[in-house]
Scaffold this motif. Structure first.
Motif, short mmCIF file in Angstrom:
data_model
loop_
_atom_site.label_atom_id
_atom_site.label_comp_id
_atom_site.label_asym_id
_atom_site.label_seq_id
_atom_site.Cartn_x
_atom_site.Cartn_y
_atom_site.Cartn_z
N PHE A 20 32.79 34.61 38.56
CA PHE A 20 33.73 34.24 37.50
C PHE A 20 33.00 33.42 36.44
N GLU A 21 32.20 32.48 36.89
CA GLU A 21 31.48 31.62 35.96
C GLU A 21 30.44 32.41 35.17
N LYS A 22 29.70 33.27 35.84
CA LYS A 22 28.70 34.10 35.16
C LYS A 22 29.36 35.03 34.15
N ALA A 23 30.43 35.68 34.56
CA ALA A 23 31.14 36.58 33.66
C ALA A 23 31.69 35.83 32.46
N LEU A 41 38.01 42.44 35.22
CA LEU A 41 37.66 41.06 35.56
C LEU A 41 38.87 40.14 35.35
N LEU A 42 39.59 40.35 34.26
CA LEU A 42 40.80 39.55 34.00
C LEU A 42 41.83 39.79 35.10
N LEU A 43 42.00 41.03 35.51
CA LEU A 43 42.93 41.34 36.60
C LEU A 43 42.50 40.63 37.88
N GLN A 44 41.22 40.66 38.19
CA GLN A 44 40.73 39.99 39.39
C GLN A 44 40.92 38.48 39.31
N GLY A 63 36.96 28.64 37.40
CA GLY A 63 36.28 29.82 36.86
C GLY A 63 37.25 30.92 36.49
N ALA A 64 38.21 31.22 37.37
CA ALA A 64 39.20 32.25 37.09
C ALA A 64 40.09 31.85 35.91
N ASN A 100 52.72 30.83 34.35
CA ASN A 100 53.67 31.87 33.97
C ASN A 100 52.98 32.94 33.13
N ILE A 101 52.12 32.53 32.23
CA ILE A 101 51.36 33.48 31.42
C ILE A 101 50.45 34.31 32.32
N ILE A 102 49.80 33.67 33.27
CA ILE A 102 48.95 34.39 34.22
C ILE A 102 49.78 35.42 34.98
N SER A 103 50.98 35.05 35.36
CA SER A 103 51.87 35.97 36.09
C SER A 103 52.21 37.19 35.25
#
Length: 182
Positions: A20-23, A41-44, A63-64, A100-103
């Motif tokens: 996550f940090e590298k990406a 990557l965003l989905l993960q 990181g996420a 909530n935005i992440i959801s």
């Protein structure tokens, strides 16, 4: 650059935080990153956050979260419909609005991946944005995901009195009706 992005997307599940940090560092370095290269990557990242205990100090969570925050203000094929009373009732404490935005992002991306449905949530000419079918669906399903996450005892999220109304509606199966009131 695309090859590096694809390699990172494949390796992320095996090495969450470092990847996550590298990406995130790779995205920041690009002057105009292409969302298609980072969509998975965003989905993960959203999957990781929503499947983990809320710990804003945990390196993996940080990181996420950085990946999600990076794309929130960038051009993607979808918009995030946050203009609801439900979203406004969420406290800034424990990053509830962010969760909530992440959801909602998670729901949008899973619909594309699993069901080949593009829920763009972009204004359709001649329609009222808040009444669009895709906007309502994403707001409802995002609220369900958020509330499911929020009530897990290990997350220790304290919901405001205003948000409790939506939680009760969710438990009673009337969340859709409660969201439509506003």
């Amino acid at each position: 650059m695309k090859k590096i992005s694809l390699i990172l997307l494949i390796l992320v599940p095996f090495f969450c935080y470092p990847q996550f940090e590298k990406a995130n560092n790779e995205m920041i370095k690009e002057t105009n990153p292409d969302f298609e290269n980072y969509e998975n990557l965003l989905l993960q990242a959203t999957d990781y956050i929503l499947s983990s205990t809320l710990d804003v100090k945990k390196p993996e969570f940080i990181g996420a979260s950085k990946i999600v925050a990076f794309w929130m203000d960038r051009d993607t094929w979808f918009a995030i419909p946050i203009g609801t009373k439900f979203h406004q009732t969420l406290s800034k404490d424990k990053n509830q609005k962010f969760l909530n935005i992440i959801s909602m992002i998670n729901y949008i991306l899973h619909q594309k991946e699993s069901n080949q449905r593009l829920l763009k949530n972009k204004l359709i000419k001649g329609q009222i944005y808040k009444d669009q079918e895709d906007v309502r669906e994403v707001q409802l399903e995002g609220a369900k995901i958020f509330l499911t996450y929020a009530i897990k005892p290990e997350n220790k999220i304290t919901l405001s009195t205003e948000t409790q109304i939506y939680l009760e509606a969710y438990k009673n199966g009337t969340l859709k009706e409660e969201l439509l009131k506003n």
